[in-house]
Design an enzyme around this catalytic site. Sequence first.
Site, PDB file in Angstrom:
ATOM      1  N   TYR A 218     -27.071   8.395  20.985  1.00 13.66           N
ATOM      2  CA  TYR A 218     -27.551   8.882  19.685  1.00 13.66           C
ATOM      3  C   TYR A 218     -28.759   9.803  19.834  1.00 13.66           C
ATOM      4  O   TYR A 218     -28.998  10.652  18.993  1.00 13.66           O
ATOM      5  CB  TYR A 218     -27.963   7.696  18.790  1.00 13.66           C
ATOM      6  CG  TYR A 218     -26.868   7.147  17.920  1.00 13.66           C
ATOM      7  CD1 TYR A 218     -25.636   6.788  18.443  1.00 13.66           C
ATOM      8  CD2 TYR A 218     -27.077   6.962  16.559  1.00 13.66           C
ATOM      9  CE1 TYR A 218     -24.648   6.256  17.635  1.00 13.66           C
ATOM     10  CE2 TYR A 218     -26.098   6.430  15.751  1.00 13.66           C
ATOM     11  CZ  TYR A 218     -24.882   6.075  16.292  1.00 13.66           C
ATOM     12  OH  TYR A 218     -23.914   5.552  15.482  1.00 13.66           O
TER      13      TYR A 218
ATOM     14  N   ASP B 228     -22.808   0.252  16.976  1.00 11.51           N
ATOM     15  CA  ASP B 228     -22.397   0.833  15.689  1.00 11.51           C
ATOM     16  C   ASP B 228     -20.938   0.478  15.412  1.00 11.51           C
ATOM     17  O   ASP B 228     -20.584   0.015  14.328  1.00 11.51           O
ATOM     18  CB  ASP B 228     -22.580   2.359  15.752  1.00 11.51           C
ATOM     19  CG  ASP B 228     -22.138   3.041  14.477  1.00 11.51           C
ATOM     20  OD1 ASP B 228     -22.481   2.536  13.395  1.00 11.51           O
ATOM     21  OD2 ASP B 228     -21.432   4.071  14.565  1.00 11.51           O
TER      22      ASP B 228
ATOM     23  N   ASP C   7     -19.243  -2.727  12.699  1.00  9.77           N
ATOM     24  CA  ASP C   7     -18.298  -2.499  11.582  1.00  9.77           C
ATOM     25  C   ASP C   7     -17.098  -3.427  11.727  1.00  9.77           C
ATOM     26  O   ASP C   7     -16.599  -4.003  10.760  1.00  9.77           O
ATOM     27  CB  ASP C   7     -17.789  -1.050  11.571  1.00  9.77           C
ATOM     28  CG  ASP C   7     -18.638  -0.136  10.695  1.00  9.77           C
ATOM     29  OD1 ASP C   7     -19.845  -0.423  10.562  1.00  9.77           O
ATOM     30  OD2 ASP C   7     -18.107   0.846  10.140  1.00  9.77           O
TER      31      ASP C   7
ATOM     32  N   LYS D 245     -19.731  -0.567  29.475  1.00  6.69           N
ATOM     33  CA  LYS D 245     -18.544   0.102  30.015  1.00  6.69           C
ATOM     34  C   LYS D 245     -18.876   0.415  31.470  1.00  6.69           C
ATOM     35  O   LYS D 245     -18.844   1.571  31.913  1.00  6.69           O
ATOM     36  CB  LYS D 245     -18.239   1.361  29.175  1.00  6.69           C
ATOM     37  CG  LYS D 245     -16.903   2.027  29.485  1.00  6.69           C
ATOM     38  CD  LYS D 245     -15.681   1.223  29.055  1.00  6.69           C
ATOM     39  CE  LYS D 245     -14.408   1.900  29.534  1.00  6.69           C
ATOM     40  NZ  LYS D 245     -13.192   1.087  29.291  1.00  6.69           N
TER      41      LYS D 245
ATOM     42  N   ASP E  97     -14.147  -2.144  25.404  1.00 10.04           N
ATOM     43  CA  ASP E  97     -12.772  -2.124  24.869  1.00 10.04           C
ATOM     44  C   ASP E  97     -12.249  -3.553  24.719  1.00 10.04           C
ATOM     45  O   ASP E  97     -11.678  -3.927  23.694  1.00 10.04           O
ATOM     46  CB  ASP E  97     -11.841  -1.259  25.741  1.00 10.04           C
ATOM     47  CG  ASP E  97     -11.948  -1.553  27.233  1.00 10.04           C
ATOM     48  OD1 ASP E  97     -12.847  -2.314  27.651  1.00 10.04           O
ATOM     49  OD2 ASP E  97     -11.121  -1.018  28.004  1.00 10.04           O
TER      50      ASP E  97
HETATM   51  C1  IPM Z   1     -25.092   2.414  10.772  1.00 10.13           C
HETATM   52  C2  IPM Z   1     -24.610   3.760  10.304  1.00 10.13           C
HETATM   53  C3  IPM Z   1     -25.508   4.848  10.893  1.00 10.13           C
HETATM   54  C4  IPM Z   1     -25.414   4.761  12.408  1.00 10.13           C
HETATM   55  C5  IPM Z   1     -25.201   6.274  10.393  1.00 10.13           C
HETATM   56  C6  IPM Z   1     -25.233   6.381   8.887  1.00 10.13           C
HETATM   57  C7  IPM Z   1     -26.117   7.296  11.013  1.00 10.13           C
HETATM   58  O1  IPM Z   1     -23.272   3.930  10.644  1.00 10.13           O
HETATM   59  O2  IPM Z   1     -26.278   2.076  10.493  1.00 10.13           O
HETATM   60  O3  IPM Z   1     -24.324   1.688  11.379  1.00 10.13           O
HETATM   61  O4  IPM Z   1     -24.503   5.332  13.010  1.00 10.13           O
HETATM   62  O5  IPM Z   1     -26.281   4.111  12.997  1.00 10.13           O
HETATM   63 MG    MG Z   2     -22.347   2.200  11.421  1.00 11.98          MG
END
Ligand code: IPM
Ligand code: MG
Length: 357
Positions: free
Chosen positions: A141, A248, A252, A192, A224
Amino acid sequence: MSKNVLILPGDGIGPEIVAQAERVLAAVNEKFNLGIETTKGLIGGSAIDATGGPFPDETMVKAKAADAILLGAVGGPKWDSLDMAIRPEKGLLAIRSQLNLFANLRPAILYPQLADASSLKPELVSGLDLLIVRELTGGIYFGQPRGIRVNDAGEREGFNTYIYSETEIRRIAHQAFQAAQKRGKKLCSVDKANVLEATVLWREIMTEVGKEYPEVELSHMYVDNAAMQLVRAPKQFDVMVTGNMFGDILSDCAAMLTGSIGMLPSASLDQNGKGMYEPIHGSAPDITGKGIANPLATILSVSMMLRYSLNSAEAADCIEKAVGKVLDQGLRTADIVSDGCQQISTQAMGDAVLAAL
Ligand code: IPM
Ligand code: MG
């Protein structure tokens, strides 16, 4: 002594969900006499519209002065065509980086009432309680060099740098081991290392730091496989620690195990425990302004804030219990609604949590 909380509603559904979280914060502030004062600031697209940039100096000054920060979400189609350097997301990355909020804690806890809302079979997720510790201010990042350039063959190429220093790995390792110590004493480090040198070093340092925490059982997993295991048998995990990009993605994935991404709060902490708190979901432009967004992730972020930065565990417990009560009552926003439950609006969810407090 009064404590100062900076509130950054941001974009999309950010202002809608933060409004409900603010009401909850105000209610516990009064109930427990916490002496919390709040101020507001701009970040992301709304900051671009007002000032030309996603992270104005004024917001930075307020953020540095605050004891804790509550953030909604940033971004939206309106700003998608802007140059990368001034996109709303840059504001979020800048505040994380400039305040050194390197330790991102993302708990994925399944409320028993929501077992049916998960896309996985209830028996796979019931009782799920895992914590993802994501490194937040390094890795690909932030790595340099980065950009889009024209190569020698005259073709455009995009490039980024996946880089982690020993110091960066070591400090997130300590955070993760300490978190595991307070929980089930199992830590899985995700990398990884079969392909990426940066994560070979990651694995080496994790192992080394692990020697200081003999009571924590450390394991390693390729990312993975970790993604697969999260949807195959998520209850095998207690704490997972990983770099910025893998964290990240995996968070999710973990969020959906709990029924909805609208349920997951997060804390981003610096070395001294100062933190920014935000739901892990984004600004959800598709449902903005419809009054249907789930404010619970943001309300639960307030509870994390009270626990980690404002030393008010009692108030945090109270909010978490109230959320449980509301779910017991069968009240659900659209994202978590299932048979036999009542679908309610963002605002009504805020009302219900307040009533349950
Ligand atoms: C998160 C989001 C952010 C990230 C984005 C909005 C920049 O997806 O906080 O998980 O990738 O960190
Ligand atoms: Mg995110």
